[in-house]
Design an enzyme around this catalytic site. Structure first.
Site, PDB file in Angstrom:
ATOM      1  N   GLY A   1      39.395  63.889   8.544  1.00 39.16           N
ATOM      2  CA  GLY A   1      40.545  63.045   8.184  1.00 39.16           C
ATOM      3  C   GLY A   1      41.549  63.411   9.297  1.00 39.16           C
ATOM      4  CB  CYS A   2      44.552  61.312  10.689  1.00 37.35           C
ATOM      5  SG  CYS A   2      44.951  60.414   9.198  1.00 37.35           S
ATOM      6  CE1 TYR A   3      49.704  62.013   6.970  1.00 36.00           C
ATOM      7  CE2 TYR A   3      48.240  61.044   5.616  1.00 36.00           C
ATOM      8  CZ  TYR A   3      49.501  60.988   6.257  1.00 36.00           C
ATOM      9  OH  TYR A   3      50.356  59.989   6.192  1.00 36.00           O
TER      10      TYR A   3
END
Length: 336
Positions: A149-151
């Site tokens: 995921g990006c986070y």
């Protein structure tokens, strides 16, 4: 030349992925897959790609995709992605999955956080996590990679070296994260309409964001002991970009310079992670596969700041980086 199919090509992640593949010398995009019955030309869906691909978005079965492609990028929602990936993998294709379906190793954790029965549970715990800076050796030659995921990407890259070195405590880590509206996808939602998102900053998923167990899992593995973070994401009125500010308790008397030295030593030679001398901003990494990180000792706490482009290092760029490792190609191909 690797024949490539892209599922979910109509979204923002699909657009960025196609931009990267258009300049990748070792790939040929042979199929764009949609779950819709219409079959628009890619130029209609993404005018920015006009003249790059003479392809239509088609509702193809996995069997049809397997006839046209050797590898697949799956840019689909959770559960829908694993439903597609399972027959493709069984047919011998290599898959980079950009959903959350293979990131978590524990089926019960996945089903609790995503509130759905996992479609392909046998591959959980056996799928490498696609963060090359930490798990490169597991990614080389893999058939399936779980794109992060990006986070988690921004957060883990900032915190992992300090946890590895024992410079910060595994307890009491707090993450204040901010992302542009493209992180919420292309499908229209009321809170993403211009009058709602513009000149507004709002927290969401407080205590319930699905990236939290992913961050916990990877940092626990790195630290060698349990890590449970408090993670709060915020939507900010910009198109793209992501900034994560992490707060942790120090172990020992490490200074700002020693914290920075730890990051520099860990990421020496890494093509896409840069330890910077001052707090970075999102424009420093916009439209790149880079991650900039910075750490400081502030009033008895450690502050770590990490920035990425959520659509590239947080999604499509990382996917291409993983694809390159899976196929024995130069890791920076189409990204540098």
């Amino acid at each position: 030349m690797v024949r490539v199919a892209v599922y979910g090509a109509s979204g923002y992640t699909g657009l960025e992925l196609l931009r990267l593949l258009a300049r990748h010398p070792d790939t040929r995009v042979t199929a764009l897959v949609t779950r819709q019955d219409e079959a628009p030309h890619v130029d209609e869906v993404h005018p920015a790609l006009r003249g790059r691909f003479d392809l239509r978005l088609e509702n193809l079965s996995p069997e049809q995709v397997a006839e046209r492609a050797d590898a697949v990028f799956a840019c689909l929602p959770h559960a829908a992605s694993a439903e597609v990936c399972r027959p493709l993998l069984d047919a011998g294709l290599k898959v980079v999955d950009l959903s959350a379906d293979y990131r978590l190793t524990d089926r019960a954790v996945y089903e609790r956080w995503y509130n759905i029965t996992h479609p392909d549970p046998d591959r959980l715990g056996r799928t490498p996590y696609g963060l090359p800076e930490l798990f490169r050796d597991q990614l080389r030659g893999a058939d399936l990679v779980a794109n992060p995921g990006c986070y988690p990407t921004a957060t883990i890259l900032g915190l992992a070296p300090l946890l590895e070195a024992g410079l910060i405590s595994t307890e009491g880590i707090t993450i204040d994260a901010k992302s542009g509206v493209t992180g919420a996808g292309r499908n229209p939602k009321p809170h993403l309409h211009f009058p709602e998102a513009n000149e507004n900053c709002s927290a969401y998923g407080v205590g319930a964001h699905r990236h939290m167990p992913e961050i916990d899992q990877v940092l626990t593995g790195v630290a060698g002991g349990p890590v449970e973070v408090v993670f709060t994401p915020h939507l900010v009125p910009m198109d793209r970009g992501e900034l994560c500010t992490c707060y942790a308790a120090p172990v020992g008397d490490a200074t700002t310079e020693q914290l920075q030295d730890c990051l520099r030593a860990r990421y020496e030679g890494e093509p896409f992670v840069h330890v910077v001398p001052n707090p970075p901003g999102t424009k420093d990494v916009a439209y790149t596969n880079n991650c900039c990180v910075y750490a400081a000792r502030v009033r008895g706490r450690v502050v770590v700041i990490s920035v990425i482009d959520n659509l590239i290092k947080g999604a499509s760029g990382a996917a291409v980086q993983n694809f390159n490792l899976m196929h024995g190609l130069e890791e920076t191909t189409a990204l540098a």
